[in-house]
Write an enzyme that holds these catalytic residues in place. Structure first.
Site, short mmCIF file in Angstrom:
data_model
loop_
_atom_site.label_atom_id
_atom_site.label_comp_id
_atom_site.label_asym_id
_atom_site.label_seq_id
_atom_site.Cartn_x
_atom_site.Cartn_y
_atom_site.Cartn_z
CB CYS A 117 16.49 -33.68 -13.67
SG CYS A 117 19.10 -33.89 -13.84
CG HIS A 254 16.65 -35.58 -9.57
ND1 HIS A 254 17.11 -36.67 -9.78
CD2 HIS A 254 16.75 -34.58 -9.74
CE1 HIS A 254 17.88 -35.79 -10.32
NE2 HIS A 254 17.86 -34.84 -10.05
CG ASN A 284 22.29 -35.64 -10.61
OD1 ASN A 284 21.65 -35.60 -11.02
ND2 ASN A 284 21.37 -33.10 -10.29
N1 ACO Z 1 33.77 -28.30 -2.29
C1 ACO Z 1 34.13 -27.01 -0.79
N2 ACO Z 1 32.99 -25.86 -0.93
C2 ACO Z 1 32.41 -25.30 -2.14
C3 ACO Z 1 32.60 -26.22 -3.36
C4 ACO Z 1 33.42 -28.34 -2.98
N3 ACO Z 1 32.83 -28.46 -3.95
N4 ACO Z 1 31.28 -26.30 -3.54
C5 ACO Z 1 31.32 -24.81 -3.39
N5 ACO Z 1 32.07 -24.81 -2.37
C6 ACO Z 1 31.76 -23.39 -1.58
C7 ACO Z 1 31.22 -22.76 -2.39
O1 ACO Z 1 32.53 -21.62 -3.19
C8 ACO Z 1 31.16 -21.78 -0.92
O2 ACO Z 1 32.23 -20.98 -0.26
P1 ACO Z 1 32.16 -19.63 0.41
O3 ACO Z 1 30.98 -19.33 1.36
O4 ACO Z 1 33.24 -19.77 0.63
O5 ACO Z 1 31.69 -17.97 -1.00
C9 ACO Z 1 30.23 -22.61 -0.13
O6 ACO Z 1 30.98 -23.77 -0.52
C10 ACO Z 1 28.97 -22.21 -0.38
O7 ACO Z 1 28.98 -22.56 -1.38
P2 ACO Z 1 26.92 -22.57 -2.25
O8 ACO Z 1 26.94 -22.11 -3.40
O9 ACO Z 1 26.36 -21.40 -1.37
O10 ACO Z 1 26.80 -23.75 -1.87
P3 ACO Z 1 25.65 -24.35 -1.11
O11 ACO Z 1 25.44 -24.65 0.12
O12 ACO Z 1 24.38 -23.71 -2.32
O13 ACO Z 1 25.86 -26.67 -2.29
C11 ACO Z 1 24.91 -26.68 -4.45
C12 ACO Z 1 25.87 -25.63 -3.41
C13 ACO Z 1 25.45 -28.45 -3.63
C14 ACO Z 1 25.54 -27.49 -5.60
C15 ACO Z 1 23.82 -26.81 -4.42
O14 ACO Z 1 23.03 -25.36 -4.89
C16 ACO Z 1 22.46 -27.72 -5.17
O15 ACO Z 1 22.58 -28.91 -4.73
N6 ACO Z 1 21.27 -26.90 -5.96
C17 ACO Z 1 21.38 -27.62 -6.51
C18 ACO Z 1 21.58 -28.30 -7.97
C19 ACO Z 1 21.43 -29.14 -8.55
O16 ACO Z 1 20.48 -30.63 -7.77
N7 ACO Z 1 21.61 -29.29 -10.03
C20 ACO Z 1 21.58 -30.02 -10.26
C21 ACO Z 1 19.92 -30.08 -11.38
S1 ACO Z 1 18.90 -31.55 -11.85
C22 ACO Z 1 19.79 -31.05 -13.91
O17 ACO Z 1 19.06 -30.83 -14.59
C23 ACO Z 1 21.24 -31.39 -14.19
#
Ligand code: ACO
Length: 328
Positions: A117, A254, A284
């Site tokens: 990214c 980003h 994204n």
């Molecule tokens: N829908 C509903 N619930 C979900 C989903 C979904 N799509 N995904 C996860 N959950 C649940 C999880 O299972 C968890 O449930 P639990 O509490 O019962 O265990 C709860 O939601 C919280 O999960 P977390 O993973 O802690 O959620 P978080 O707030 O961290 O959000 C996310 C997850 C959106 C992925 C976030 O961590 C994020 O944006 N991280 C950065 C990722 C990113 O930007 N990646 C791309 C990098 S760029 C590249 O180079 C490709």
């Protein structure tokens, strides 16, 4: 006789998005998720999906042609085409080579950049270096992705995040004496964090335990590293340029997660009205988020001559980078 000091200036921008939209409501039918969760936790409402037969080089070539048209520079004058992508049509020929052919940029060198990214900022930085050294005058930086080709549609942790698209910017030689053009840049990376974000089975190494060639991510950890490194390198380019957050007219971060964007802007001290956000429309698009957003900022008249623009990104690797530029 005084020597002219050169820097790079953005002389044209372009973007290309596939027609097809995938909404949160569509995703609700595919995995156990909800529009409410995605909107609140990530900030995305819909994303674009490439059509069958529509590949990274096609989207990239469209964005690039628009950037050249805006700049009024013929393809034959382009010295170098850099394409930031993690999803090239093929490893070779490079996406840059295919885009060169589509544009008819017969004089241009061609190279793909693998920095996930952060790829557009790596490309912009290399363009700046070539131009400042006097070796080249016109460098086309394209970022293009068909992320949906590497999304596991059964994994709700990742499949809601990504979309397809392309953006491009032409970097042209500019006399730095008016204080405009690229002011400062910073690139970074740390392979210690490689396990946080992976595309298994995408190279020579086999991953017998991975289900296929799909993005695998530890979202929570990526989130923390993203905020820390984007805030740090954003502040670094401002300091290098002798500027403060108060001088920033527009911050284009980003577009990975609205909560990452908000946290970085808060840490940098840039108020929301000066932060560009379009994640709700496209999700994204990896390397392409910044040039797509830049193109929309220009279309919306949000950049005036003399404005200070900061672009700031992170990605798999981990990689990160920022660049400050005075527009016009
Ligand atoms: N829908 C509903 N619930 C979900 C989903 C979904 N799509 N995904 C996860 N959950 C649940 C999880 O299972 C968890 O449930 P639990 O509490 O019962 O265990 C709860 O939601 C919280 O999960 P977390 O993973 O802690 O959620 P978080 O707030 O961290 O959000 C996310 C997850 C959106 C992925 C976030 O961590 C994020 O944006 N991280 C950065 C990722 C990113 O930007 N990646 C791309 C990098 S760029 C590249 O180079 C490709």
């Amino acid at each position: 006789m005084t020597m002219q000091t050169l820097t790079a200036q953005i002389s044209g921008v372009g973007k290309a998005l596939p027609e097809r939209r995938l909404t949160n409501a569509d995703l609700e039918k595919m995995v156990d998720t909800s529009d409410e969760w995605i909107t609140k936790r990530v900030g995305i409402k819909e994303r674009r999906i490439a059509a069958e037969g529509e590949y990274t080089s096609h989207l990239g070539a469209r964005a690039a042609a628009d950037a050249l048209a805006m700049a009024g520079v013929p393809a034959s004058e382009v010295d170098l085409i850099l394409v930031a992508t993690s999803t090239p049509d093929t490893v070779y020929p490079s996406a840059a080579c295919l885009i060169q052919k589509a544009l008819g940029a017969t004089r241009a060198g061609v190279l793909d950049i693998s920095a996930a990214c952060t790829g557009f900022i790596y490309g912009a930085s290399l363009a700046t270096g070539m131009i400042r050294s006097g070796l080249m005058r016109q460098v086309l930086v394209v970022a293009a992705e068909v992320n949906t080709s590497v999304v596991n549609w059964k994994d709700r942790d990742t499949c809601i995040l990504f979309g397809d698209g392309a953006g491009a910017a032409l970097f042209s030689a500019h006399d730095a004496s008016d204080g405009r053009g690229v002011l400062a840049l910073r690139l970074g990376g740390d392979g210690e964090y490689a396990p946080l974000l992976n595309l298994p089975n995408s190279g020579c190494r086999p991953f017998p335990d991975a289900p296929g060639r799909y993005i695998v991510m530890q979202g929570n950890e990526v989130f923390k590293q993203a905020v820390r490194n984007m805030a740090e390198c954003g502040a670094d380019v401002l300091a290098q340029a002798g500027l403060t957050a108060a001088d920033v007219s527009l911050l284009i971060p980003h577009q990975a997660n609205i909560r990452i964007i908000d946290a970085v802007a808060t840490r940098l001290g840039v108020p929301p009205e000066r932060v560009f956000v379009n994640i709700e429309k496209y999700g994204n698009t990896s390397a392409a988020t910044i040039p797509i957003a830049l193109c929309e900022a220009v279309e919306q008249g949000r950049l005036k001559p003399g404005d200070v623009l900061v672009i700031d990104a992170f990605g798999a690797g981990l990689t990160w980078g920022a660049l400050a530029l005075r527009w016009g």
